[in-house]
Design a protein around this motif. Structure first.
Motif, PDB file in Angstrom:
ATOM      1  N   LEU A 131      51.432  38.950  43.217  1.00 40.31           N
ATOM      2  CA  LEU A 131      51.501  39.750  44.435  1.00 40.31           C
ATOM      3  C   LEU A 131      51.322  38.864  45.651  1.00 40.31           C
ATOM      4  N   SER A 132      52.364  38.806  46.500  1.00 40.77           N
ATOM      5  CA  SER A 132      52.276  38.071  47.756  1.00 40.77           C
ATOM      6  C   SER A 132      51.698  39.003  48.816  1.00 40.77           C
ATOM      7  N   LEU A 133      50.635  38.575  49.446  1.00 40.27           N
ATOM      8  CA  LEU A 133      49.940  39.426  50.404  1.00 40.27           C
ATOM      9  C   LEU A 133      50.444  39.209  51.827  1.00 40.27           C
ATOM     10  N   VAL A 150      45.766  48.286  45.799  1.00 36.37           N
ATOM     11  CA  VAL A 150      46.914  47.729  46.520  1.00 36.37           C
ATOM     12  C   VAL A 150      47.392  48.790  47.511  1.00 36.37           C
ATOM     13  N   VAL A 151      47.488  48.418  48.773  1.00 37.78           N
ATOM     14  CA  VAL A 151      47.874  49.378  49.812  1.00 37.78           C
ATOM     15  C   VAL A 151      49.017  48.826  50.652  1.00 37.78           C
ATOM     16  N   SER A 152      49.701  49.745  51.300  1.00 37.78           N
ATOM     17  CA  SER A 152      50.779  49.402  52.219  1.00 37.78           C
ATOM     18  C   SER A 152      50.658  50.304  53.445  1.00 37.78           C
ATOM     19  N   SER A 178      49.365  31.822  48.733  1.00 34.06           N
ATOM     20  CA  SER A 178      49.631  33.129  49.343  1.00 34.06           C
ATOM     21  C   SER A 178      49.773  34.232  48.294  1.00 34.06           C
ATOM     22  N   THR A 179      49.591  33.895  47.025  1.00 35.49           N
ATOM     23  CA  THR A 179      49.839  34.846  45.942  1.00 35.49           C
ATOM     24  C   THR A 179      48.608  35.019  45.061  1.00 35.49           C
ATOM     25  N   ILE A 180      48.390  36.257  44.633  1.00 35.28           N
ATOM     26  CA  ILE A 180      47.367  36.535  43.633  1.00 35.28           C
ATOM     27  C   ILE A 180      48.052  37.124  42.405  1.00 35.28           C
ATOM     28  N   THR A 199      58.216  45.666  51.062  1.00 30.53           N
ATOM     29  CA  THR A 199      57.111  46.165  51.876  1.00 30.53           C
ATOM     30  C   THR A 199      55.950  45.174  51.880  1.00 30.53           C
ATOM     31  N   PRO A 200      55.409  44.839  53.041  1.00 26.97           N
ATOM     32  CA  PRO A 200      54.208  43.993  53.073  1.00 26.97           C
ATOM     33  C   PRO A 200      53.032  44.728  52.414  1.00 26.97           C
ATOM     34  N   LEU A 201      52.328  44.043  51.548  1.00 27.67           N
ATOM     35  CA  LEU A 201      51.236  44.668  50.811  1.00 27.67           C
ATOM     36  C   LEU A 201      49.905  43.985  51.123  1.00 27.67           C
ATOM     37  N   ALA A 202      48.852  44.755  51.010  1.00 26.14           N
ATOM     38  CA  ALA A 202      47.500  44.232  51.205  1.00 26.14           C
ATOM     39  C   ALA A 202      46.618  44.770  50.083  1.00 26.14           C
ATOM     40  N   VAL A 203      45.439  44.213  49.962  1.00 30.52           N
ATOM     41  CA  VAL A 203      44.508  44.686  48.934  1.00 30.52           C
ATOM     42  C   VAL A 203      43.182  45.051  49.581  1.00 30.52           C
ATOM     43  N   VAL A 204      42.516  46.010  48.953  1.00 31.73           N
ATOM     44  CA  VAL A 204      41.182  46.435  49.379  1.00 31.73           C
ATOM     45  C   VAL A 204      40.230  46.184  48.223  1.00 31.73           C
TER      46      VAL A 204
END
Length: 217
Positions: A131-133, A150-152, A178-180, A199-204
């Motif tokens: 997953l590229s954040l 994982v959120v968008s 840049s990847t997890i 879609t750009p993704l982020a994590v919480v």
């Protein structure tokens, strides 16, 4: 008391003989234990010879075989260097530590840290997905084993949209900073992979570590 008569009685001779026999047996047992300790060889295990950064592929110069007493030998250790060379370190490995399966990216690692799969998908196969954040700067804050969502961002409302919950971080950073790499049930992993294409993704960060951090405040 006639000492000469006492020491010459049959019962005294029997007692003395029994003591000598017992002493001989004890000495024999002690010698046997010493001989076993000399003859017994500690099993060989793969040990890390130099620090291996997270995400690095193990080479033949990174590890070697060392004799390790049974008491200190983990059940999931390796006995052959060939079994370790080519594996990817899930987190930084320190010089001197015994190499074990959960310390490398693979099935054993997933099994050891994936424990909070939802009931609906508990029978699903667990997959790993890179997953590229959108904000790679958060990656150094993550640790393998962390629980994340994982959120968008909804393109219409601008509000956050949860794509997957209960993911487990398998590898944070590594060769691509840049990847997890995360583990999710197959259907969620496929959805995350598809979403990441456009879609750009982020994590919480969720789970125990997030709770502990909150309680410390």
């Amino acid at each position: 008391m006639d000492l000469k008569k006492t020491f010459s009685t049959p019962s005294w001779h029997r007692t003395l003989a029994l003591r000598r026999i017992l002493a001989s047996i004890l000495i024999g047992i002690a010698l046997l234990l010493v001989a076993q300790s000399w003859l017994k060889k500690d099993p060989l295990a793969v040990v890390v010879l130099q620090d291996i950064p997270a995400g690095s592929t193990v080479t033949s110069t990174d590890v070697g075989l060392r004799a390790v007493p049974d008491t200190y030998l983990p059940n999931n250790s390796f006995s052959s260097v060939d079994d370790v060379v080519g594996l990817v370190a899930a987190s930084t490995l320190s010089s001197g530590e015994i190499a074990t399966e959960p310390r490398f990216v693979g099935t054993e690692l997933i099994n050891s840290i994936v424990s909070n799969v939802t009931e609906e998908s508990s029978t699903e196969e667990i997959n790993m997905v890179p997953l590229s954040l959108a904000e790679p700067s958060v990656i150094p804050l993550l640790q393998h084993g962390d629980t994340i969502s994982v959120v968008s961002q909804d393109s219409d409302t601008g509000l956050p949209e949860k794509i997957a919950a209960g993911g487990k971080v398998i590898l944070a950073g590594g060769t691509d900073p840049s990847t997890i790499l995360i583990a999710l049930p197959k259907s969620l992993a496929e959805n995350v992979a598809a979403q990441s294409l456009n879609t750009p993704l982020a994590v919480v960060l969720t789970g125990d570590r997030a709770k502990n951090h909150h309680s410390e405040k």
